[in-house]
Enzyme design. Structure first.
Site, PDB file in Angstrom:
ATOM      1  N   HIS A 199      -9.172   5.295   2.162  1.00  0.00           N
ATOM      2  CA  HIS A 199      -7.891   5.658   1.536  1.00  0.00           C
ATOM      3  C   HIS A 199      -7.552   7.141   1.640  1.00  0.00           C
ATOM      4  CE1 HIS A 199      -8.655   1.644  -0.010  1.00  0.00           C
ATOM      5  NE2 HIS A 199      -7.349   1.545  -0.132  1.00  0.00           N
ATOM      6  N   ILE A 246       1.308   3.245   6.791  1.00  0.00           N
ATOM      7  CA  ILE A 246       0.491   4.101   7.660  1.00  0.00           C
ATOM      8  C   ILE A 246       0.131   3.346   8.938  1.00  0.00           C
ATOM      9  CG2 ILE A 246      -0.488   5.485   5.782  1.00  0.00           C
ATOM     10  CD1 ILE A 246      -3.139   3.870   6.234  1.00  0.00           C
ATOM     11  N   ASP A 247       0.233   2.003   8.919  1.00  0.00           N
ATOM     12  CA  ASP A 247      -0.228   1.204  10.068  1.00  0.00           C
ATOM     13  C   ASP A 247       0.728   1.255  11.265  1.00  0.00           C
ATOM     14  OD1 ASP A 247      -2.173   0.482   8.244  1.00  0.00           O
ATOM     15  OD2 ASP A 247      -1.261  -1.453   7.774  1.00  0.00           O
ATOM     16  N   GLY A 267       0.843  -1.206   0.000  1.00  0.00           N
ATOM     17  CA  GLY A 267       0.000   0.000   0.000  1.00  0.00           C
ATOM     18  C   GLY A 267       0.870   1.245   0.000  1.00  0.00           C
ATOM     19  N   ARG A 317      -4.439   7.738   3.322  1.00  0.00           N
ATOM     20  CA  ARG A 317      -3.163   7.416   2.667  1.00  0.00           C
ATOM     21  C   ARG A 317      -2.803   8.405   1.572  1.00  0.00           C
ATOM     22  NH1 ARG A 317      -3.698   1.214   1.368  1.00  0.00           N
ATOM     23  NH2 ARG A 317      -3.228   1.920  -0.719  1.00  0.00           N
TER      24      ARG A 317
END
Ligand code: F6P
Length: 342
Positions: free
Chosen positions: A272, A126-127, A11, A275
């Site tokens: 999203h 991003i996690d 991602g 992101r």
């Protein structure tokens, strides 16, 4: 001239372009040619690449996404994927490959390093769920976007006297939920690490209403699940890395809250949006520091390593250790968040 390849996989996230820019700037300064591999591992398997120069990276620092493109391709799940990746690595004449990715992309990097490729990893997601680094870049931007959304949802929730459930990303870690929830002043935060107890959630919301508040914000991580019953998923089908598509817990939770409390409830799934767009200064700086360190590791021939943030220092750790286990939210941190519930 020695050659460094760079690819971005999994991602996308804000800050990837700052790593690419840093690798090209530092690489060229140190006498390397830098080759950009398109679309993650897919580009190495299909031999899609191009030379990167000062012109190609001009103006990319504030841009989200990745100029190289990305994919969720797993060479170990493609016919002759690994063989083709190795053949193309050699055909390109690479002396080293910088792999920018999360647990999946870096998991492949760890295996290919064992097959003999000279690889250096850079952690992105991003996690923020990679255990060997204090932070991954992309996370700060995602938390800031989610916090801004929570701020905005407060005013409409308050005007309509509603509960608003905000579903955020983060896969199986509650980092985005807990940090945006604390920063945005959420009244309940639900994370994958702690199963959802509906009696507790409703009691908190009722307590808040009893003290005169007519609205509440509930932040739920997409990977959170009820104490009882099956996990709520968007799609059961597994991707090439064995992941299901998460999503839908926000809707299920909102229905349950409305049924049990009678309070009008709405859902907002941020998806999203978290992101996309321009990276924060923190993510730009972290990506830049990671990129420069990755080139330094190549100069020192320290392969099979991943750059990482430890305190305020950029260090390196073995790719194998880095991808060994996920970093999840510890109970102590959740206790802190709970001080502000209800
Ligand atoms: O790992 C980053 C992430 O955004 C997760 O938070 C989310 O579950 C997943 O990727 C979504 O993946 P995709 O972009 O393939 O839908």
């Amino acid at each position: 001239m020695a050659k460094i390849g760079i690819l971005t996989g999994g991602g996308d996230c804000p800050g990837l372009n700052s790593v690419i820019r840093a690798v090209v700037r530092k690489g060229i300064n140190d006498g390397y040619e830098v080759i950009g591999i398109k679309n993650g591992w897919k580009g190495l398997i299909e031999n899609e690449s191009g030379s990167l120069n000062l012109q190609s990276i001009s103006g990319i620092l504030p841009r989200g996404g990745t100029i190289l493109g990305t994919s969720r391709t797993n060479p170990y799940k493609k016919e002759l994927g690994v063989e083709k990746a190795i053949v193309n690595y050699r055909a390109l004449g690479l002396d080293a490959l910088i792999v920018v990715g999360g647990e999946d992309t870096l998991g492949v990097a760890a295996k290919l390093a064992k097959e003999g490729l000279s690889i250096v990893g850079v952690p992105k997601t991003i996690d923020n769920d990679l255990s060997a680094t204090d932070y991954t870049f992309g996370f700060d931007t995602a938390v800031n976007i989610a916090t801004e959304c929570i701020d905005r949802l407060h005013t409409t929730a308050e005007s309509h006297h509603r509960i608003i459930v905000v579903e955020v990303m983060g896969r199986h870690a509650g980092w985005i939920a807990i940090e945006s929830g604390i920063a945005g002043g959420a009244d309940v935060i639900l994370i994958p690490e702690i199963p959802i107890d509906m009696d507790e959630v409703c009691a908190l919301l009722k307590k808040r209403h009893a003290r005169g508040k007519t609205f509440s914000i509930v932040v739920v991580a997409e990977g959170a699940h009820f104490k009882e019953g099956p996990a709520v998923l968007q799609e059961q089908k597994l991707d090439e890395f064995g992941h299901v598509r998460l999503g839908g817990i926000g809707e299920a939770l909102a229905r349950e809250i409305e049924k049990r409390t009678g309070y009008e409830t709405r859902v907002s799934v941020l998806g999203h949006i978290q992101r996309g767009g321009t990276p924060t200064a923190f993510d730009r700086v972290l990506g830049t520091r990671f990129g420069v360190k990755a080139v330094e590791l190549i100069k020192e021939k320290k392969f099979g390593q991943m750059v990482a943030l430890s305190g305020n220092k950029i260090i390196s750790v073995s790719l194998e250790t880095a991808t060994g286990k996920l970093k999840t939210v510890d109970p102590e941190y959740y206790e802190l968040a709970k001080v502000f519930f209800g």
